[in-house]
Design an enzyme around this catalytic site. Sequence first.
Site, PDB file in Angstrom:
ATOM      1  CE1 TYR A 142      -3.019   3.281   1.419  1.00 24.19           C
ATOM      2  CE2 TYR A 142      -1.643   3.208   3.201  1.00 24.19           C
ATOM      3  CZ  TYR A 142      -2.481   3.514   2.536  1.00 24.19           C
ATOM      4  OH  TYR A 142      -3.262   4.996   2.922  1.00 24.19           O
ATOM      5  CE  LYS A 146      -2.152   7.054  -0.049  1.00 22.28           C
ATOM      6  NZ  LYS A 146      -3.239   7.638  -0.449  1.00 22.28           N
TER       7      LYS A 146
HETATM    8  P1  NAD Z   1     -11.880   5.044   3.033  1.00 19.36           P
HETATM    9  O1  NAD Z   1     -11.604   3.524   2.559  1.00 19.36           O
HETATM   10  O2  NAD Z   1     -13.083   5.394   4.119  1.00 19.36           O
HETATM   11  O3  NAD Z   1     -12.348   5.775   1.838  1.00 19.36           O
HETATM   12  C1  NAD Z   1     -11.856   5.499   0.527  1.00 19.36           C
HETATM   13  C2  NAD Z   1     -12.965   5.804  -0.657  1.00 19.36           C
HETATM   14  O4  NAD Z   1     -12.412   5.410  -1.898  1.00 19.36           O
HETATM   15  C3  NAD Z   1     -14.012   4.748  -0.335  1.00 19.36           C
HETATM   16  O5  NAD Z   1     -15.141   5.392  -0.545  1.00 19.36           O
HETATM   17  C4  NAD Z   1     -13.932   3.887  -1.567  1.00 19.36           C
HETATM   18  O6  NAD Z   1     -15.133   3.502  -2.203  1.00 19.36           O
HETATM   19  C5  NAD Z   1     -13.396   4.718  -2.597  1.00 19.36           C
HETATM   20  N1  NAD Z   1     -12.453   3.976  -3.843  1.00 19.36           N
HETATM   21  C6  NAD Z   1     -11.798   3.027  -3.670  1.00 19.36           C
HETATM   22  N2  NAD Z   1     -11.287   2.517  -4.856  1.00 19.36           N
HETATM   23  C7  NAD Z   1     -11.792   3.244  -5.624  1.00 19.36           C
HETATM   24  C8  NAD Z   1     -11.893   3.325  -6.985  1.00 19.36           C
HETATM   25  N3  NAD Z   1     -11.253   2.458  -8.008  1.00 19.36           N
HETATM   26  N4  NAD Z   1     -12.508   4.298  -7.775  1.00 19.36           N
HETATM   27  C9  NAD Z   1     -13.354   5.192  -7.184  1.00 19.36           C
HETATM   28  N5  NAD Z   1     -13.549   5.101  -5.710  1.00 19.36           N
HETATM   29  C10 NAD Z   1     -12.739   4.331  -4.908  1.00 19.36           C
HETATM   30  O7  NAD Z   1     -10.494   5.598   3.490  1.00 19.36           O
HETATM   31  P2  NAD Z   1     -10.236   6.841   4.196  1.00 19.36           P
HETATM   32  O8  NAD Z   1      -9.638   6.565   5.472  1.00 19.36           O
HETATM   33  O9  NAD Z   1     -11.183   7.945   4.070  1.00 19.36           O
HETATM   34  O10 NAD Z   1      -8.815   7.319   3.338  1.00 19.36           O
HETATM   35  C11 NAD Z   1      -8.625   8.630   2.335  1.00 19.36           C
HETATM   36  C12 NAD Z   1      -7.426   8.645   1.778  1.00 19.36           C
HETATM   37  O11 NAD Z   1      -6.616   9.108   2.917  1.00 19.36           O
HETATM   38  C13 NAD Z   1      -6.866   7.496   1.186  1.00 19.36           C
HETATM   39  O12 NAD Z   1      -6.084   7.970   0.095  1.00 19.36           O
HETATM   40  C14 NAD Z   1      -5.591   6.930   2.214  1.00 19.36           C
HETATM   41  O13 NAD Z   1      -4.622   6.356   1.769  1.00 19.36           O
HETATM   42  C15 NAD Z   1      -5.241   8.295   2.948  1.00 19.36           C
HETATM   43  N6  NAD Z   1      -5.008   8.009   4.306  1.00 19.36           N
HETATM   44  C16 NAD Z   1      -5.814   7.526   5.381  1.00 19.36           C
HETATM   45  C17 NAD Z   1      -5.452   7.378   6.572  1.00 19.36           C
HETATM   46  C18 NAD Z   1      -6.332   6.942   7.908  1.00 19.36           C
HETATM   47  O14 NAD Z   1      -5.930   6.778   8.981  1.00 19.36           O
HETATM   48  N7  NAD Z   1      -7.702   6.743   7.497  1.00 19.36           N
HETATM   49  C19 NAD Z   1      -4.222   7.723   6.878  1.00 19.36           C
HETATM   50  C20 NAD Z   1      -3.295   8.287   6.022  1.00 19.36           C
HETATM   51  C21 NAD Z   1      -3.768   8.537   4.665  1.00 19.36           C
END
Ligand code: NAD
Length: 245
Positions: A142, A146
């Site tokens: 992952y 990223k």
């Molecule tokens: P989440 O899983 O709640 O949301 C991700 C969304 O992306 C989901 O609604 C999913 O349906 C959508 N998605 C996935 N694949 C897709 C595709 N092929 N086409 C269209 N939509 C798609 O995750 P989150 O926690 O809200 O994370 C959001 C961002 O933040 C991500 O990029 C993640 O890498 C980053 N991030 C999250 C955290 C954390 O702690 N949650 C920490 C650091 C970075």
Amino acid sequence: TRIRPSSKRCAVIGGSGFLGRYLVEQLVDRGYSVSVFDIRQGYELPGVTFHLGDLCDKQALLAALEGVSLVFHCASPAPSCDDRALFQRVNVDGTRIVLQTCQEAGVQKVILTSSASVVYEGTDIKDGKEDLPYAKKPIDYYTETKIQQEKLVLEACDTQKGFLTVAIRPHGIFGPRDPQLVPILVDTARRGKMKFIIGDGSNLVDFTFVENVAHGHILAAECLRPESPICGKVYHITNDEPVRF
Ligand code: NAD
């Protein structure tokens, strides 16, 4: 006829997710008209249009970006899904498609949600700055994707062409409706697997409240102009204090 991009019209790719929904809500509060592009519709909100599709599908994405000048890209497969091909397809190949499609649609600004783990090599980082090098051995696949995703977005920044990008790096995100962090912690604890302390109990981990992460993205978007020093840059985002873990 195409609709001309309006500065108050934006799209949130991944807007049905945990962070994405907070972004959408705050954008609506600030008077933006918001389109969500996601593979699923997580909720309904007045004034928000949902476009269901995979970000790897250029035609579907292009339709959702019509008239949009600002795009937040916060879609990703869950880090826990452990599917290498999916990470590569969505985070790397898909991000290339997002950037090309944005350029074709006349989008002017792209804000990427990256991750602080892109600089994590397995040894402690305290007060880490954005000039830390990318991890040579990322902790998982992952994170590897990223890193590639972030590079693609930052390299695409072109002030001459008026295509501006910036990336935000949260570490852990917490808050109401969190589907991963707290539910997984609680589940692990219930199964009796949290009876150990790694280290001497003074380890620190950085978590940022989800509303602050969303607010940081919007501030970055509003500061992003051709003459701005933030063009093509990356920013760590955090609360004031790390959490004792
Ligand atoms: P989440 O899983 O709640 O949301 C991700 C969304 O992306 C989901 O609604 C999913 O349906 C959508 N998605 C996935 N694949 C897709 C595709 N092929 N086409 C269209 N939509 C798609 O995750 P989150 O926690 O809200 O994370 C959001 C961002 O933040 C991500 O990029 C993640 O890498 C980053 N991030 C999250 C955290 C954390 O702690 N949650 C920490 C650091 C970075």
